[in-house]
Design a protein around this motif. Structure first.
Motif, mmCIF file in Angstrom:
data_model
loop_
_atom_site.group_PDB
_atom_site.id
_atom_site.type_symbol
_atom_site.label_atom_id
_atom_site.label_comp_id
_atom_site.label_asym_id
_atom_site.label_seq_id
_atom_site.Cartn_x
_atom_site.Cartn_y
_atom_site.Cartn_z
ATOM 1 N N GLU A 1 0.902 -6.942 -3.085
ATOM 2 C CA GLU A 1 1.541 -6.612 -1.827
ATOM 3 C C GLU A 1 2.281 -7.864 -1.138
ATOM 4 O OE1 GLU A 1 1.818 -3.547 -0.427
ATOM 5 O OE2 GLU A 1 0.926 -2.637 -2.242
ATOM 6 N N ARG A 2 1.510 -9.006 -1.414
ATOM 7 C CA ARG A 2 2.111 -10.163 -0.755
ATOM 8 C C ARG A 2 3.317 -10.424 -1.553
ATOM 9 N NH1 ARG A 2 0.739 -15.561 -2.491
ATOM 10 N NH2 ARG A 2 1.320 -17.032 -0.835
ATOM 11 N N PRO B 1 -2.825 6.712 6.725
ATOM 12 C CA PRO B 1 -1.604 6.227 6.196
ATOM 13 C C PRO B 1 -0.568 5.571 7.189
ATOM 14 C CG PRO B 1 -1.889 8.332 5.300
ATOM 15 C CD PRO B 1 -3.293 8.163 6.496
ATOM 16 N N ALA C 1 0.780 -14.016 4.323
ATOM 17 C CA ALA C 1 -0.448 -13.639 4.469
ATOM 18 C C ALA C 1 -1.139 -13.122 3.342
ATOM 19 C CB ALA C 1 -1.020 -12.783 5.594
ATOM 20 N N ARG C 2 -2.481 -13.725 2.951
ATOM 21 C CA ARG C 2 -3.251 -13.159 1.860
ATOM 22 C C ARG C 2 -4.465 -12.927 2.297
ATOM 23 N NH1 ARG C 2 -2.295 -16.558 -3.673
ATOM 24 N NH2 ARG C 2 -1.045 -17.879 -2.391
ATOM 25 N N VAL D 1 1.938 -6.901 9.990
ATOM 26 C CA VAL D 1 1.696 -8.392 8.950
ATOM 27 C C VAL D 1 2.979 -8.999 8.658
ATOM 28 C CG1 VAL D 1 0.692 -9.212 6.938
ATOM 29 C CG2 VAL D 1 -0.527 -7.639 8.345
ATOM 30 N N MET E 1 1.428 -2.885 8.238
ATOM 31 C CA MET E 1 2.116 -3.476 7.325
ATOM 32 C C MET E 1 3.324 -4.164 7.920
ATOM 33 S SD MET E 1 2.137 -1.106 3.775
ATOM 34 C CE MET E 1 3.037 -2.320 2.645
ATOM 35 N N ARG F 1 -6.980 -3.729 4.532
ATOM 36 C CA ARG F 1 -7.271 -4.014 3.047
ATOM 37 C C ARG F 1 -6.174 -3.433 2.516
ATOM 38 N NH1 ARG F 1 -13.291 -3.753 3.711
ATOM 39 N NH2 ARG F 1 -13.866 -5.935 3.760
ATOM 40 N N LEU F 2 -5.856 -1.965 2.862
ATOM 41 C CA LEU F 2 -4.662 -1.074 2.251
ATOM 42 C C LEU F 2 -3.442 -1.590 2.421
ATOM 43 C CD1 LEU F 2 -6.322 2.394 2.738
ATOM 44 C CD2 LEU F 2 -6.197 1.203 0.592
ATOM 45 N N THR F 3 -3.171 -2.587 3.364
ATOM 46 C CA THR F 3 -1.716 -3.346 3.370
ATOM 47 C C THR F 3 -1.826 -4.278 2.392
ATOM 48 O OG1 THR F 3 -2.741 -5.124 4.786
ATOM 49 C CG2 THR F 3 -1.927 -3.042 5.825
ATOM 50 N N GLY F 4 -3.023 -4.639 1.583
ATOM 51 C CA GLY F 4 -2.865 -5.724 0.485
ATOM 52 C C GLY F 4 -3.561 -7.023 1.069
ATOM 53 N N LEU F 5 -4.329 -6.951 2.240
ATOM 54 C CA LEU F 5 -4.736 -8.347 2.606
ATOM 55 C C LEU F 5 -6.306 -8.401 2.206
ATOM 56 C CD1 LEU F 5 -3.689 -8.503 6.314
ATOM 57 C CD2 LEU F 5 -3.190 -9.959 4.690
ATOM 58 N N MET G 1 0.842 -1.158 0.110
ATOM 59 C CA MET G 1 0.071 0.012 0.054
ATOM 60 C C MET G 1 1.007 1.201 0.060
ATOM 61 S SD MET G 1 -2.214 2.317 0.608
ATOM 62 C CE MET G 1 -2.500 3.812 1.570
ATOM 63 N N GLN H 1 7.807 7.121 11.062
ATOM 64 C CA GLN H 1 7.485 5.607 11.425
ATOM 65 C C GLN H 1 8.297 4.765 10.564
ATOM 66 O OE1 GLN H 1 3.652 3.759 10.344
ATOM 67 N NE2 GLN H 1 3.025 4.355 12.553
ATOM 68 N N MET I 1 -4.054 -5.749 -5.863
ATOM 69 C CA MET I 1 -3.251 -5.310 -4.997
ATOM 70 C C MET I 1 -3.017 -6.402 -3.885
ATOM 71 S SD MET I 1 -3.987 -2.176 -2.491
ATOM 72 C CE MET I 1 -5.155 -2.649 -1.216
ATOM 73 N N PRO I 2 -4.075 -7.354 -3.290
ATOM 74 C CA PRO I 2 -3.428 -8.308 -2.740
ATOM 75 C C PRO I 2 -2.338 -9.267 -3.076
ATOM 76 C CG PRO I 2 -5.807 -8.109 -2.779
ATOM 77 C CD PRO I 2 -5.260 -7.337 -3.778
ATOM 78 N N VAL J 1 -1.863 2.119 8.239
ATOM 79 C CA VAL J 1 -1.355 1.198 7.126
ATOM 80 C C VAL J 1 -0.116 0.786 7.301
ATOM 81 C CG1 VAL J 1 -1.501 0.989 4.601
ATOM 82 C CG2 VAL J 1 -3.363 2.227 5.564
ATOM 83 N N GLN J 2 0.720 1.859 7.343
ATOM 84 C CA GLN J 2 2.114 1.667 7.427
ATOM 85 C C GLN J 2 2.469 0.515 8.699
ATOM 86 O OE1 GLN J 2 5.375 4.297 8.225
ATOM 87 N NE2 GLN J 2 5.508 4.736 5.990
#
Lengths: 436, 436
Positions: free
Chosen positions: A28-29, B76, B93-94, B86, B83, B121-125, A1, A80, A24-25, B79-80
């Motif tokens: 990112e994976r 943001p 992970a998917r 995760v 990430m 979802r914005l992390t790509g999951l 993301m 961060q 996207m999923p 999300v960061q």
């Protein structure tokens, strides 16, 4: 993301953008898996060009010089991301030495240094600035335009450690691209982390190594996403014995320009693209937009005027150019600004570790969509976070506003990943210690 | 480092705040070392109280319910941070299954769930919602106030795996605090990550275990920073066999209230504090501000009216209270808002992994500085990023504006760290597999 930033384009999503958002999923994976195998550079910035039919990086900087051009709202993201980087590299770190470029009169550049020092301090590190300038013999304050002061201090080498008076850093962060060569004082530091490693500097780095690594990364990614890798990857070729002054290597140059142009023409035919193909000839170790030339015909490089040859001969620090990269030109069909500020724009994406932390547009009012924008007269326009809709009741579904900056963040991260691969491939082999 | 947010206080920095800012490099380094040894919970929120002479957590929630109260600009950062979490937990992970609370009519709460799903979802999951509600027998859309829809789906247990129809998640994120007990469907999942672990739910969790862990963390931190640990740590004590209905355990309660009040009085004398000491009696497994009582004199707890006893007897899910914690009360001298919205406020700090990602004030216009604000009539006021100065030329040094929210982020992270220690200490011992 990647953060949801407001880009210049506002038409329907292009095919690549749509594809990336849909996948996207998976994307990112895939990145998560890549970063398990490759260590991201501490920081980096990527120049992108968006031709609509193609979205590609054209340059990847491992010593980013424009953190001050990011919108102020990005600071927390930088902090961060830097915390994550510091955590991985040296969780025990207390002090960090930042080594900037030597141009002490470029206040814009120094504002960038101040910004880097700021976000690093906010991770809890004690940060001081060591200068490679021979003229800096004692702590020297430099006043910046915003009224703050940077203190440049002379470096002190102590055996195999580098520091400042009364300051023993655990890590050294370079914001000096070492175009002038690797200074003695930085060599053989075997107890401190040097970030990025010395071979990331332009004394040793070559654009062609980067784009060779990018070839690998882009091909893997194209397989994942089912796109033609060309959509995100510019063709390139290299001539290694060029001397513009002595008109040496012109045949190699002409032949390679021809070859790359022919490859582009083929792709343009395949995708029915009407634009005129062009290549960009650049010094393979060059930076700062110096030693760059747009070429649409091989005849151009054999008939260079003295003035053009002079311009191509010298890059930063007055170094002579001997190896050049011939890179497919990517048109930029983005324009931003209004009035005299209006011009062709290319996005520059900033990353820390594996995170996109912001971006801005490099804009040039006097240049065309097929020209190098990194030239005197350019200006910068920060990208702000996109607010999905200004009138909330006009958009029933806030998730529906697609993040078109996402595609930029994806391609920029591909370049960041390519830089990791490049630095692995070009890492010097450590000399084994002689037996006692 | 924590984001620079605008707090309600605007006087000179308090002593604790000043100390923390001065020691930032040491503090951040200490946290880095702690997070090497202890795994942070996936997420958490901490209720703080700032009495000026004391800044302390009074509650630590491992199933945060107010992500929707954070200012939109924090997305943001969420999300960061997610990430990073995760990446560490399951880089491969998917798909992630999110299990919310059962109150499908609380649209405010569901907006929180939507916000969690959004940043994940914005992390790509790929994120879907599984409901523990027996009434959910097929995918059931719930419309939210902002026009978006949440889809609640029935859980499907398949051997030792949990999922939804056509959805096999690698990780399960609980936003259900399991007050009603650990449902059968969540037990013995040995291939999937359950975050936070089941023993973090109120079926097993005890506030007193958390504050015992916080004792350890606060003492270590106090040594590091040279402060009296009491400045950041409320005294507490426990009574384990209380039945308010049957007036059982009143002597224990009275004795402990007396003892804690006496400890507070001593500290108030030592620091010449003029306020009236008080304690807060709470159900040790309670949440949602239920089963909470402010007490200034031990006689109060032996003479409770029937109404008061009824109120203290029952907590969420109608569970009976049997163990209570007697916690030092921390006055809140922060007030925010204006007009009818004006009231006593306490900061609630949100964290993901080891990062502070935002915060808001819980405000109650009808309550005093020594009362529980988590009660009907409360409202929330998002904390925004502080802009150091609205007129740039009025502040010559942008670094000079101190981040007074920093101290809040430090104490909140101490509570997050205490939660890690607590979850380690209370982790169930895995039964060894029987020999074949």
């Amino acid at each position: 993301m990647v953060p949801h930033l407001k880009t210049a384009l506002d038409g329907p999503l292009l095919e690549i953008e749509r594809r990336f958002l849909d996948l996207m999923p998976e994307i990112e994976r895939w990145f998560r898996a890549q970063w398990q195998e490759h260590t991201p550079p501490f920081y980096g910035s990527v120049d992108l060009r968006n031709a609509g039919f193609k979205l590609a990086p054209v340059d990847m900087n491992l010593f980013p010089g424009g953190f001050n051009n990011l919108d102020a709202t990005f600071l927390p993201l930088c902090v961060q991301a830097a915390m994550t980087a510091v955590d991985r590299i040296c969780p025990d770190a207390r002090r960090l030495l930042l080594i900037p470029e030597n141009h002490t009169r470029n206040l814009f550049y120094l504002q960038n240094v101040a910004q880097i020092a700021k976000f690093l301090r906010l991770t809890g590190l004690e940060v001081r600035l060591g200068s490679l300038l021979p003229g800096i013999e004692r702590p020297t304050p430099v006043e910046l335009a915003d009224g703050t002061t940077l203190l440049l201090e002379p470096l002190q080498r102590n055996g195999s450690r580098l520091g400042l008076g009364g300051f023993e850093p655990c890590a050294i962060l370079l914001n000096n691209d070492l175009s002038a060569g690797i200074p003695e004082v930085l060599r053989d530091l075997d107890e401190q982390f040097v970030l990025p490693p010395l071979h990331a500097g332009w004394a040793l780095r070559r654009k062609s190594n980067h784009f060779a690594a990018y070839d690998t990364v882009a091909s893997d990614f194209a397989r994942l996403t089912g796109i033609d890798a060309w959509r995100i990857n510019p063709y390139f070729s290299v001539c290694s014995s060029v001397n513009f002054h002595q008109r040496q290597g012109e045949e190699c140059l002409a032949a390679n320009v021809d070859a790359v142009l022919e490859l582009i023409r083929e792709k343009y035919r395949q995708y029915e693209i009407e634009e005129t193909p062009y290549v960009v000839v650049k010094a393979d170790a060059g930076t700062y937009g110096m030693g760059v030339m747009t070429v649409k015909d091989a005849a151009q490089v054999t008939g260079l005027s003295r003035r053009q040859r002079n311009k191509m001969s010298v890059i930063k620090e007055g170094l002579a150019v001997s190896q050049v990269i011939i890179q497919e030109g990517v048109h930029s069909f983005e324009r931003v600004g209004s009035g005299s500020e209006e011009g062709v724009a290319e996005p520059v994406v900033y990353m820390i570790d594996r995170f996109v932390v912001g971006g801005f547009y490099r804009v040039h009012s006097g240049r065309g969509p097929d020209e190098n924008l990194n030239a005197p007269g350019m200006h910068f326009q920060p990208l702000a976070f996109a607010t999905s809709c200004s009138l909330p009741d006009h958009c029933q579904n806030p998730d529906a506003a697609p993040n078109r900056f996402y595609a930029y963040g994806v391609v920029a991260r591909l370049a960041q990943l390519a830089a990791s691969v490049e630095l692995e491939r070009t890492a010097p082999v450590k000399e084994p210690l002689p037996c006692a």
